[in-house]
Design an enzyme around this catalytic site. Structure first.
Site, PDB file in Angstrom:
ATOM      1  CE  LYS A 249      -9.415  -4.587  -9.248  1.00 43.33           C
ATOM      2  NZ  LYS A 249      -8.181  -3.787  -9.346  1.00 43.33           N
TER       3      LYS A 249
ATOM      4  CB  SER B 214      -4.217  -3.146  -9.603  1.00 42.87           C
ATOM      5  OG  SER B 214      -3.993  -3.000  -8.238  1.00 42.87           O
TER       6      SER B 214
ATOM      7  CB  SER C 121      -5.989  -4.874  -6.323  1.00 43.84           C
ATOM      8  OG  SER C 121      -6.326  -3.910  -7.297  1.00 43.84           O
TER       9      SER C 121
END
Ligand code: GLN
Length: 431
Positions: A36, A136, A111
């Protein structure tokens, strides 16, 4: 495995589904992973999904990246995400909006959307790295049909993570199987003297641990307002655990309904503080300050660099921390957080693992998300914020499909009892 083949695949998947902010052409190692983009990678651009960090190239690796590289991982790229982690659908993105590989007209979830989408679509990658503040990892895992482990707060070092909300952020793993998630977590967990909130609990090899005969609790509040077809799939996996020899009982977590307001006050208060450092002087975006006062310059850089949702959160978080409102909002939210933790502690006095739906809906279409108000966005986190507020480990495992889209069951365990969540996860997977 030839890593260049995996790089080639990542590029193809990116063309199709917009999963990466940066692809690392010169990746080296024995197995591919994606990370990420709010986790620092030495020499590889790291933006946290924000234009304000569009040119930030870290000079160091986050502890998790260091550990992964040491174990042979090749970091193929940095995945698309909501700006600073602010979102549930990976649509608050300054770069690209990742598309769900199961149905590209739908969201990957947020996310950590790019990481989940990549694991779902890749032939080569067994797992990717994500991060959760309030859901997330669970949300994109459920929406893309992969496994997601959010560990106990403090089990995995946050050194080198670009903070959203320091008291809530956890780095975790999105994987093809429960066993891959357990392997990934074993690599990245463990004490780190560079993170003062890192725990001293000795690292375990989660992939080796398997515990049967667990007592399962089903929290009734986690089924309210859930799509009945999703509830039905989740119940099926609870029943399959029962046929495998586990017992289940209904439990109550009475403060669940206060989790959303409490979470958003705490998370946004911390976020607004964290974002203050992006003032155009030390990090990321800057412009010509000549002829401007500090306030004018600061406002100009931030107006250009932050997206709409980041600005909304700065305003809301600053308001909640203001003198005069602090007691009414922030301190009250902290008290509610303590009650939510007590709910879980009471439940774990009676059961080993709690089983509930991961998300109340299947991955929505982008055309549906456009119609949601900011408040409706926040409300979508109703099932994921409480475990994150409590800092307990939770594992999302695919448990069937509704309208062709994946559904997840989340398995919650007490602090540092990841192995119990994994054991229940193996049960669901094999059930
Ligand atoms: N959807 C939640 C939020 O917007 C959680 C995001 C996260 O875990 N980073 O705050």
């Amino acid at each position: 495995m030839d890593i260049q083949e995996a790089v080639g695949e990542a590029k193809q998947l990116d063309e199709k589904y917009d999963l990466f902010i940066t692809i690392n052409e010169s990746a080296e190692g024995n197995f591919p992973i994606a990370v990420k983009d709010n986790i620092c990678t030495k020499g590889l651009r790291t933006t946290a999904g924000s234009k304000i960090l569009h040119n930030y190239v870290p000079v160091f690796d986050a502890t998790v990246v260091e550990k992964l590289k040491r174990s042979g991982a090749a970091v193929l790229g940095k995945t698309c995400m909501d700006e600073f982690g602010f979102g549930t659908f990976s649509v608050n993105c300054a770069y690209k909006v990742p598309k769900n590989p199961v149905d590209p007209s739908r969201s990957c979830g947020g996310s950590s959307g790019g990481s989940a989408g990549y694991v779902a679509a890749s032939k080569y990658a067994r797992f990717a790295i994500g991060q959760s503040t309030g859901g997330s990892i669970t949300c994109p895992a459920a929406f893309c049909g992969v496994v997601g482990i959010t560990p106990t707060y403090g089990l995995v070092s946050r050194y080198g993570l670009i903070d959203y909300a320091n008291s809530l952020d956890k780095i975790g793993v999105l994987a093809k199987t429960v066993s891959d998630a357990a392997k990934g977590l074993s690599i990245i967990s463990g004490h780190d003297s560079r993170d003062s909130t890192s725990s001293n609990v000795p690292a375990k090899d989660y992939a080796k641990l398997q515990e049967a005969k667990l007592r399962i609790g089903v929290p009734k509040e986690y089924f309210e307002g859930v799509d009945p077809k999703i509830a039905e799939r989740v119940w099926r996996s609870i029943k399959s655990l029962e046929s495998g020899g586990m017992k289940y009982e209904e439990v109550s977590l009475p403060h669940t309904k206060y989790a959303i307001p409490s979470y958003y006050i705490i998370a946004l208060s911390e976020a607004s503080t964290n974002l203050a450092k992006y003032c155009g002087m030390r990090y990321g975006l800057s412009s010509d300050p000549s002829g401007k006062s500090f306030n004018e310059y600061f406002s100009q850089v931030r107006s250009q660099g932050f997206g709409q949702e980041a600005k909304r959160r700065v305003v809301l978080g600053t308001y909640a921390r203001m003198a005069g409102y602090r007691d009414q909002y922030y301190l009250k939210a902290l008290k509610v957080r303590a009650l939510i933790i007590e709910d879980f502690k009471r439940a774990f006095g009676e059961v080993d693992v709690l089983a509930a739906p991961s998300m109340p809906v299947i991955a929505p279409k982008f055309s549906e998300i456009e119609k949601l108000t900011p408040l409706q966005h926040y409300m979508s986190d109703v099932l994921t914020v409480a475990p994150n507020l409590a800092g307990i480990p939770h594992l999302s495992v695919p448990c069937g499909k509704v309208e062709g889209m994946p559904v997840g069951v989340q398995l919650l365990a007490d602090h540092f009892k990841e192995e119990k969540a994994f054991a229940a996860g193996f049960g669901v997977e094999n059930g």
